[in-house]
Design an enzyme around this catalytic site. Structure first.
Site, PDB file in Angstrom:
ATOM      1  N   HIS A  73      16.308 -41.782   5.971  1.00 34.47           N
ATOM      2  CA  HIS A  73      16.924 -40.443   5.887  1.00 34.47           C
ATOM      3  C   HIS A  73      18.403 -40.480   6.288  1.00 34.47           C
ATOM      4  O   HIS A  73      18.909 -39.551   6.915  1.00 34.47           O
ATOM      5  CB  HIS A  73      16.172 -39.438   6.759  1.00 34.47           C
ATOM      6  CG  HIS A  73      14.755 -39.192   6.335  1.00 34.47           C
ATOM      7  ND1 HIS A  73      14.377 -38.150   5.524  1.00 34.47           N
ATOM      8  CD2 HIS A  73      13.605 -39.868   6.593  1.00 34.47           C
ATOM      9  CE1 HIS A  73      13.076 -38.182   5.316  1.00 34.47           C
ATOM     10  NE2 HIS A  73      12.571 -39.228   5.950  1.00 34.47           N
ATOM     11  N   ASN A 146       8.901 -33.072   5.010  1.00 39.40           N
ATOM     12  CA  ASN A 146       9.397 -33.599   3.735  1.00 39.40           C
ATOM     13  C   ASN A 146       9.160 -32.571   2.626  1.00 39.40           C
ATOM     14  O   ASN A 146       8.467 -31.585   2.825  1.00 39.40           O
ATOM     15  CB  ASN A 146       8.654 -34.891   3.371  1.00 39.40           C
ATOM     16  CG  ASN A 146       9.235 -36.120   4.070  1.00 39.40           C
ATOM     17  OD1 ASN A 146      10.344 -36.090   4.602  1.00 39.40           O
ATOM     18  ND2 ASN A 146       8.483 -37.205   4.058  1.00 39.40           N
TER      19      ASN A 146
HETATM   20 FE1  HDE Z   1      10.352 -40.047   9.788  1.00 40.40          FE
HETATM   21  N1  HDE Z   1      11.813 -41.013  10.842  1.00 40.40           N
HETATM   22  N2  HDE Z   1       9.015 -41.466  10.303  1.00 40.40           N
HETATM   23  N3  HDE Z   1       8.914 -39.189   8.605  1.00 40.40           N
HETATM   24  N4  HDE Z   1      11.664 -38.677   9.202  1.00 40.40           N
HETATM   25  C1  HDE Z   1      13.077 -40.624  10.972  1.00 40.40           C
HETATM   26  O1  HDE Z   1      14.225 -40.530  13.002  1.00 40.40           O
HETATM   27  C2  HDE Z   1       9.209 -42.391  11.253  1.00 40.40           C
HETATM   28  C3  HDE Z   1       7.614 -39.577   8.494  1.00 40.40           C
HETATM   29  C4  HDE Z   1      11.402 -37.562   8.465  1.00 40.40           C
HETATM   30  O2  HDE Z   1      17.267 -35.243   9.271  1.00 40.40           O
HETATM   31  C5  HDE Z   1      13.837 -41.419  11.993  1.00 40.40           C
HETATM   32  O3  HDE Z   1      16.088 -39.557  13.840  1.00 40.40           O
HETATM   33  C6  HDE Z   1       7.999 -43.133  11.490  1.00 40.40           C
HETATM   34  C7  HDE Z   1       6.831 -38.558   7.866  1.00 40.40           C
HETATM   35  C8  HDE Z   1      12.616 -36.799   8.285  1.00 40.40           C
HETATM   36  O4  HDE Z   1      17.565 -36.444  11.076  1.00 40.40           O
HETATM   37  C9  HDE Z   1      12.788 -42.397  12.517  1.00 40.40           C
HETATM   38  C10 HDE Z   1       7.072 -42.617  10.623  1.00 40.40           C
HETATM   39  C11 HDE Z   1       7.716 -37.549   7.589  1.00 40.40           C
HETATM   40  C12 HDE Z   1      13.606 -37.511   8.947  1.00 40.40           C
HETATM   41  C13 HDE Z   1      11.573 -42.001  11.715  1.00 40.40           C
HETATM   42  C14 HDE Z   1       7.716 -41.565   9.890  1.00 40.40           C
HETATM   43  C15 HDE Z   1       9.007 -37.961   8.053  1.00 40.40           C
HETATM   44  C16 HDE Z   1      12.976 -38.669   9.525  1.00 40.40           C
HETATM   45  C17 HDE Z   1      15.124 -42.022  11.502  1.00 40.40           C
HETATM   46  C18 HDE Z   1       5.626 -43.040  10.441  1.00 40.40           C
HETATM   47  C19 HDE Z   1       7.418 -36.218   6.889  1.00 40.40           C
HETATM   48  C20 HDE Z   1      15.074 -37.172   9.022  1.00 40.40           C
HETATM   49  C21 HDE Z   1      16.234 -41.257  12.222  1.00 40.40           C
HETATM   50  C22 HDE Z   1       4.868 -43.049  11.635  1.00 40.40           C
HETATM   51  C23 HDE Z   1       6.480 -35.391   7.574  1.00 40.40           C
HETATM   52  C24 HDE Z   1      15.394 -36.319  10.204  1.00 40.40           C
HETATM   53  C25 HDE Z   1      15.567 -40.350  13.102  1.00 40.40           C
HETATM   54  C26 HDE Z   1      16.863 -35.972  10.181  1.00 40.40           C
HETATM   55  C27 HDE Z   1      13.642 -39.603  10.307  1.00 40.40           C
HETATM   56  C28 HDE Z   1      10.399 -42.617  11.907  1.00 40.40           C
HETATM   57  C29 HDE Z   1       7.048 -40.840   8.881  1.00 40.40           C
HETATM   58  C30 HDE Z   1      10.157 -37.128   7.904  1.00 40.40           C
HETATM   59  C31 HDE Z   1      13.116 -43.865  12.428  1.00 40.40           C
HETATM   60  C32 HDE Z   1       7.843 -44.263  12.465  1.00 40.40           C
HETATM   61  C33 HDE Z   1       5.325 -38.589   7.593  1.00 40.40           C
HETATM   62  C34 HDE Z   1      12.770 -35.502   7.516  1.00 40.40           C
HETATM   63  O5  HDE Z   1      12.552 -42.193  13.877  1.00 40.40           O
END
Ligand code: HDE
EC number: 1.11.1.6
Length: 699
Positions: A73, A146
């Site tokens: 993202h 999402n």
């Molecule tokens: Fe994320 N995800 N994600 N994700 N995600 C990040 O956090 C992660 C997942 C989502 O505008 C990171 O601050 C793991 C699902 C959005 O700043 C990180 C897993 C969904 C955003 C991270 C998921 C998301 C992130 C990267 C599986 C939808 C952007 C930077 C366990 C429900 C937020 C940060 C923004 C961002 C990890 C799965 C949505 C690395 C480990 C499911 C919208 O922490």
């Protein structure tokens, strides 16, 4: 205990703003600078001197301007706004912002793509993030969702794998912002739990027209907990008031070149113009005792709860009404954390959610340089913060007193822990420690089939084309074959159609399609409210008929659409009665492209039309808009351009079935009349006309 708290988030942010207007230049230490264009030399042509503190500081600050981009993202766009609930949800939750209809809770939303880096194009095929930070009076609640309601994997331990697979390949960092490469499809082919999300990814949902026309989903099942401690399972939905609309693939690819900031610009311009994006929050509420009622597991994030089983209840509205003042300070530094929940909202044991609870807090340490990131203005809660957490890089506060531990008497026992506050839902847990997936997570195909069955004809065509494109970019035949094998489990016709386009043998049927559908999954069920915010290109050249042009622009403006008059020479336009029309948007025809608009109209006027007909760019503009199924209008002499572009029916001959859909022509000479305007606006409401035959269009 009374707490001083700022009245609103805007006020809190305003306190952090720095305005340089009317000031003089200083160093970071406040020392006035006499010259910032030349460094200090030993002689005008001599070496620079180490004592030049201004040079050293200025260059040092520049050297460290970048922070690590988000590992996923990375590319995002943010906006401020507010949320208000329609009616109290106290029956379900104690979260104050969901219980008080009088309360306007400030929010910051960040939309994003997943795969590409910070500078990648907006319109790539990808999932979009829709992350909302609610600055509630009980602390920050982050709904980090999402634009698709399911995820690729079921357990967070697979997240590094799926992201490594989809990101640019490690040996050459290719491709940027695209899933169309071997490593992604290799992973998909070996991990069938990805299939349902992959179906969404291959659909037009992955190329949204605008952040304003995109749904959002919390994905996981969460809990709401009320004052009696009773819990209700909940799925969060954001529904855009403008409807859910997408681009078409050819268009999305071209926009990536003509305007890589397409979605970001659209959001920014809409807010600047006062056309504030709005989304309804909807909840699917599932009573605690119905946890096991379904043929899928509520804890499985690769599954939806079909709206036919549990309807989505609209409960409140989000309005985005202010652009950030500074991209880096706000959009880049905002730190969302799935673990930020307020009393009345709680987690479930969804194994994907559980891993996220660790990751988001952790990732900020690298991105934002230490543990004090919650003090950054965009992250600071409105609720007062008091605890004994201290020190670390970039501590901005000066805690006073000696009692920095609990319990204490030196600080009068403060901050006090009165025993009320966030209480975790006392879920009863009983089980063996095992590294195993629940058997209730085993069905990867039924809901993939449900999605496919729910698509309209044109949506299916787009999905087939997307699979062909993506797998066609995949070099290993074995990977293509394995993916077709999975598609066969989804639907035989889908698998056959994809296989035929990528050189894979037709698969043998393996079973019956269950035939179930969910209407809410199709874009055709989400058309939204009319023409608000739609962008119309009005093609004109010197000699344009001015009365009709003015009527058209006014009619569109009155309905909340935006008309850009595009002429070969930007800025001014001579009209048929030799007046000079000032064009407020000084956009020239050649700086724009049909892909940047939702519709096209060719204005009337003999000289204007004669010039446009000879202009290859204008001819292509119209033909391309037709191919992308957009509404097209032409007035009087302007119809000539449609003829030159080869649009069926423009020459007066009857158009084949569907070919004239969304094409509005005023044949009579003279200014655009009321009938034409009405019909064109009706066509604009219809969004796109995929019933047009696709063969033989030349753009
Ligand atoms: Fe994320 N995800 N994600 N994700 N995600 C990040 O956090 C992660 C997942 C989502 O505008 C990171 O601050 C793991 C699902 C959005 O700043 C990180 C897993 C969904 C955003 C991270 C998921 C998301 C992130 C990267 C599986 C939808 C952007 C930077 C366990 C429900 C937020 C940060 C923004 C961002 C990890 C799965 C949505 C690395 C480990 C499911 C919208 O922490």
């Amino acid at each position: 205990m009374t707490e001083a708290r700022p009245v609103d988030k805007d006020q809190q942010l305003a306190a952090a703003r720095v305005d340089h207007t009317g000031t003089r230049l200083t160093t970071d230490q406040g020392i006035p600078v006499d010259n910032t264009d030349n460094s200090l030399h030993a002689g005008a042509r001599g070496p620079s001197l180490l004592e030049d503190f201004h040079l050293r500081e200025k260059v040092m600050r520049f050297d460290h301007e970048r922070i690590p981009e988000r590992v996923v993202h990375a590319r995002g766009s943010g906006a401020h706004g507010h949320f208000q609930v329609y009616e109290s949800l106290a029956r379900y939750t104690t979260a104050e912002f969901l219980c008080d209809p009088e309360l306007r809770t400030p929010v910051f939303v960040r939309f994003s793509t997943v795969q590409g880096s910070r500078g990648s194009a907006d319109t790539v095929r990808d999932v979009r993030g829709f992350a909302t930070k609610f600055y509630t009076r009980q602390g920050n609640f982050d709904l980090v969702g999402n634009n698709m309601p399911v995820f690729f994997i079921q357990d967070g331990i697979k997240f590094p794998d799926v992201i490594h697979a989809v990101k640019p390949e490690p040996h050459n960092e290719i491709p940027q912002g695209a899933s169309a490469h071997d490593s992604f499809w290799d992973f998909v082919s070996l991990q069938p739990e990805t299939l349902h999300h992959v179906m969404w990814l291959m659909s037009d949902r992955a190329i949204p027209r605008s952040f304003r026309t995109m749904q959002g989903f919390g994905v996981h099942t969460f809990r709401l907990v009320n004052a009696q401690g009773a819990n209700t399972f909940v799925k969060f939905h954001w529904t855009p008031v403008l409807g859910t609309h997408s681009l078409v693939w050819d268009e999305a690819q071209k926009i990536a070149g003509t305007d890589p900031d397409f979605n970001r610009r659209d959001l920014w311009e809409a807010i600047e113009a006062g056309a504030f994006p709005e989304y309804e929050l909807g909840l699917q509420l599932i009573p605690e005792d119905q946890e096991f009622e379904y043929d899928f597991d509520l804890l499985d994030p690769t599954k939806i709860v079909p709206e036919e089983l549990v309807p989505v209840t609209p409960v409140g509205k989000l309005v985005l009404d202010r652009n950030p003042n500074n991209f880096f300070a706000e959009t880049e530094q905002v730190a969302f954390c799935v673990g930020n929940v307020v009393p009345g909202i709680d987690f479930t044991d969804d194994p994907l959610l559980q891993a996220r609870l660790f990751s988001y807090l952790d990732t900020q340490l690298t991105r934002l340089g230490g543990p004090n990131f919650a003090q950054l203005p965009v992250n600071r809660p409105l609720a007062a913060v008091h605890n004994h957490q201290q020190d670390g890089f970039a501590q901005h506060q000066i805690p006073v007193g000696e009692g920095n531990y609990h319990p204490n008497t030196l600080g009068g026992g403060c901050p006090a822990v009165p025993g009320t506050g966030f209480t975790h839902f006392p879920e009863r847990v009983d089980g063996h420690k095992v590294r195993r997936r629940s058997e209730t997570f085993a069905d990867h195909y039924s809901q993939s089939t449900l999605f496919w069955n729910s698509m309209s004809g044109w949506e299916r065509e787009h999905i087939i084309e997307a699979f062909r494109f993506e797998l066609g970019k995949c070099n290993r035949m074995a990977v293509r074959e394995r993916v077709v094998g999975h598609l066969e489990q989804v639907d035989h016709q889908l698998a056959v159609a994809v296989a035929a386009g990528i050189g894979v043998d037709e698969p043998a049927p393996v079973g019956e399609n269950h035939g179930r559908r969910s209407r809410a999954l199709s874009l055709t069920a989400r058309t939204g409210n009319g023409v608000l915010g739609r962008k119309v290109a009005v093609l004109a050249a010197p000699g344009v008929e001015e009365v009709g042009l003015a009527r058209l622009c006014q009619a569109l403006h009155e309905r909340g659409a935006k008309a850009d008059v595009l002429a070969p020479m930007a800025g001014q336009l001579r009209t048929s009665n030799r007046d000079t029309l000032e064009l407020p948007e000084a956009k020239g025809l050649y700086t724009m492209a049909s892909v940047l608009y939702d519709a096209v109209v060719v204005a009337g006027g003999e000289d204007s039309a004669a010039m446009l007909v000879e202009d290859g760019y204008a001819v292509h503009f119209v033909a391309e808009a037709y191919k992308h199924a957009k509404p097209i209008g032409a007035v009087a002499e302007g119809v000539g351009l449609l003829r030159r572009a080869g649009l069926p029916g423009a020459d007066g001959a009857p158009a084949p079935d569907g070919a004239g859909a969304g094409v509005v022509i005023q044949s009579e000479a003279g200014p655009a009349g009321a009938d034409f305007l009405e019909e064109f606006i009706a066509a604009l409401t219809g969004q796109r006309y995929f019933q047009r035959p696709r063969k033989g269009v030349v753009a």
